[in-house]
Write a protein that holds these residues in place. Structure first.
Motif, PDB file in Angstrom:
ATOM      1  N   GLU A 183      23.377  38.348 -36.934  1.00 47.99           N
ATOM      2  CA  GLU A 183      24.030  37.909 -38.168  1.00 47.99           C
ATOM      3  C   GLU A 183      23.513  36.558 -38.663  1.00 47.99           C
ATOM      4  OE1 GLU A 183      28.266  38.519 -38.657  1.00 47.99           O
ATOM      5  OE2 GLU A 183      28.311  39.734 -36.834  1.00 47.99           O
TER       6      GLU A 183
ATOM      7  N   ARG B  88      25.905  31.419 -21.881  1.00 46.83           N
ATOM      8  CA  ARG B  88      26.791  30.420 -22.482  1.00 46.83           C
ATOM      9  C   ARG B  88      27.728  29.806 -21.449  1.00 46.83           C
ATOM     10  NH1 ARG B  88      29.030  33.571 -25.793  1.00 46.83           N
ATOM     11  NH2 ARG B  88      31.136  33.739 -24.959  1.00 46.83           N
TER      12      ARG B  88
ATOM     13  N   MET C 100      20.216  35.138 -32.388  1.00 41.35           N
ATOM     14  CA  MET C 100      21.590  35.616 -32.417  1.00 41.35           C
ATOM     15  C   MET C 100      21.758  36.560 -33.600  1.00 41.35           C
ATOM     16  SD  MET C 100      23.904  32.247 -31.507  1.00 41.35           S
ATOM     17  CE  MET C 100      23.265  31.286 -32.891  1.00 41.35           C
TER      18      MET C 100
ATOM     19  N   GLU D 132      30.337  31.789 -29.722  1.00 47.23           N
ATOM     20  CA  GLU D 132      29.593  32.994 -29.356  1.00 47.23           C
ATOM     21  C   GLU D 132      28.597  33.440 -30.417  1.00 47.23           C
ATOM     22  OE1 GLU D 132      33.676  34.453 -30.849  1.00 47.23           O
ATOM     23  OE2 GLU D 132      32.799  32.723 -29.815  1.00 47.23           O
ATOM     24  N   ASN D 133      28.606  32.820 -31.580  1.00 45.28           N
ATOM     25  CA  ASN D 133      27.620  33.155 -32.613  1.00 45.28           C
ATOM     26  C   ASN D 133      27.540  32.024 -33.634  1.00 45.28           C
ATOM     27  OD1 ASN D 133      29.615  33.660 -34.802  1.00 45.28           O
ATOM     28  ND2 ASN D 133      30.163  35.451 -33.571  1.00 45.28           N
TER      29      ASN D 133
ATOM     30  N   ASP E 244      25.684  30.407 -28.022  1.00 43.89           N
ATOM     31  CA  ASP E 244      24.822  31.469 -27.488  1.00 43.89           C
ATOM     32  C   ASP E 244      25.629  32.754 -27.463  1.00 43.89           C
ATOM     33  OD1 ASP E 244      23.177  33.179 -25.784  1.00 43.89           O
ATOM     34  OD2 ASP E 244      22.133  31.337 -25.209  1.00 43.89           O
ATOM     35  N   ASP E 245      25.025  33.858 -27.930  1.00 38.27           N
ATOM     36  CA  ASP E 245      25.754  35.122 -27.970  1.00 38.27           C
ATOM     37  C   ASP E 245      25.779  35.826 -26.612  1.00 38.27           C
ATOM     38  OD1 ASP E 245      22.928  35.497 -28.402  1.00 38.27           O
ATOM     39  OD2 ASP E 245      23.355  37.596 -28.862  1.00 38.27           O
ATOM     40  N   GLU E 246      24.966  35.360 -25.646  1.00 41.64           N
ATOM     41  CA  GLU E 246      24.988  35.925 -24.301  1.00 41.64           C
ATOM     42  C   GLU E 246      26.040  35.192 -23.474  1.00 41.64           C
ATOM     43  OE1 GLU E 246      21.186  36.067 -22.452  1.00 41.64           O
ATOM     44  OE2 GLU E 246      20.160  36.749 -24.266  1.00 41.64           O
TER      45      GLU E 246
ATOM     46  N   SER F 222      21.148  33.375 -37.343  1.00 42.63           N
ATOM     47  CA  SER F 222      20.296  32.863 -36.271  1.00 42.63           C
ATOM     48  C   SER F 222      20.496  31.357 -36.099  1.00 42.63           C
ATOM     49  CB  SER F 222      18.820  33.135 -36.593  1.00 42.63           C
ATOM     50  OG  SER F 222      18.374  32.282 -37.634  1.00 42.63           O
TER      51      SER F 222
ATOM     52  N   ASP G 181      21.277  28.491 -29.484  1.00 42.44           N
ATOM     53  CA  ASP G 181      20.356  29.607 -29.273  1.00 42.44           C
ATOM     54  C   ASP G 181      19.770  30.046 -30.606  1.00 42.44           C
ATOM     55  OD1 ASP G 181      19.035  31.590 -27.759  1.00 42.44           O
ATOM     56  OD2 ASP G 181      20.550  33.068 -28.309  1.00 42.44           O
TER      57      ASP G 181
END
Length: 226
Positions: free
Chosen positions: A57, A14, A55, A32-33, A8-10, A59, A52
């Motif tokens: 770049e 995360r 995200m 993170e991604n 998850d990028d949040e 998904s 997630d």
């Protein structure tokens, strides 16, 4: 120990998931991604991925699709901030095992994780117990399938649908029966999702998927496995 990857990028989301999953006794890694996740998956083995969708770049859909195309069948739960039907259908078509819409309760997510792990963490005995279904031989205990000597790629959800039909062979199984018994929670995907799963399973089981002899459509009612 069961190992879970949280993607998850949040950072707050995360870290909250990581902390709570560790509290439940899981070994947890994080990314993170999507790109970082793919790198980690290439070098580490995970029992389940919480992924997630939205995200930058790369998904969650892209990550899921790339993993399945590479033959990696690790169970995946998608996290999506959207509730539209198309997102759910796409996620399942890309090979995800489950999805949950934000905001969600931690209790619900933990229940989904436990349900998937119960299905997938099966016996590692080397003895194969193969069931012949059409042109395919299936080991439902080890979640493996073969056509001849070639291993066939099925998602965990496809195995579950196939197993349910096999256990109810010669009987008509409605789409609602499959939704209730395979997905097993209140907010079901649509019946169109079931049709897509049946189509994919037929492509592997049937000699000629356009003229099915094993999994038949009973119009207005559902499906029957012979």
């Amino acid at each position: 120990m069961t190992k879970i990857l949280v993607v998850d990028d949040e950072m707050a989301m995360r870290q909250g998931l990581v902390d709570n999953l560790m509290f439940e006794g899981y070994e947890v890694d994080e990314a993170e991604n999507g790109k970082v996740a793919l790198d980690k998956i290439q070098s580490e083995s995970y029992d389940l991925i919480v992924l997630d969708v939205m995200m930058p770049e790369l998904s969650g859909f892209d990550v899921c699709k790339q993993l399945r195309q590479a033959g990696n069948q690790v169970p995946i739960i998608l996290l999506t901030a959207k509730g539209e039907e198309i997102d759910r259908v796409l996620g399942l078509e890309f090979g995800a095992d489950d999805y949950i819409s934000k905001p969600f309760s931690l209790r619900e997510l933990l229940a989904r994780i436990k349900a998937i792990l119960r299905r997938t963490q099966h016996s590692t005995t080397p003895v194969q117990n193969l069931t012949e279904i059409g042109q395919m031989k299936v080991d439902f205990e080890k979640y493996e399938a073969f056509v001849g000597s070639e291993k066939v790629k099925l998602s965990h959800r496809e195995f579950e649908v196939l197993h349910f039909l096999y256990n109810h062979r010669q009987k008509i199984v409605s789409r609602d029966d499959l939704l209730k018994n395979i997905w097993g929670y209140d907010e079901f995907p649509t019946t169109r999702t079931i049709d897509n799963f049946i189509l994919r399973i037929r492509q592997k089981v049937e000699i000629n998927p356009n003229d099915p002899k094993i999994i038949l459509t009973v119009h207005g009612m559902g499906y029957k496995m012979l």
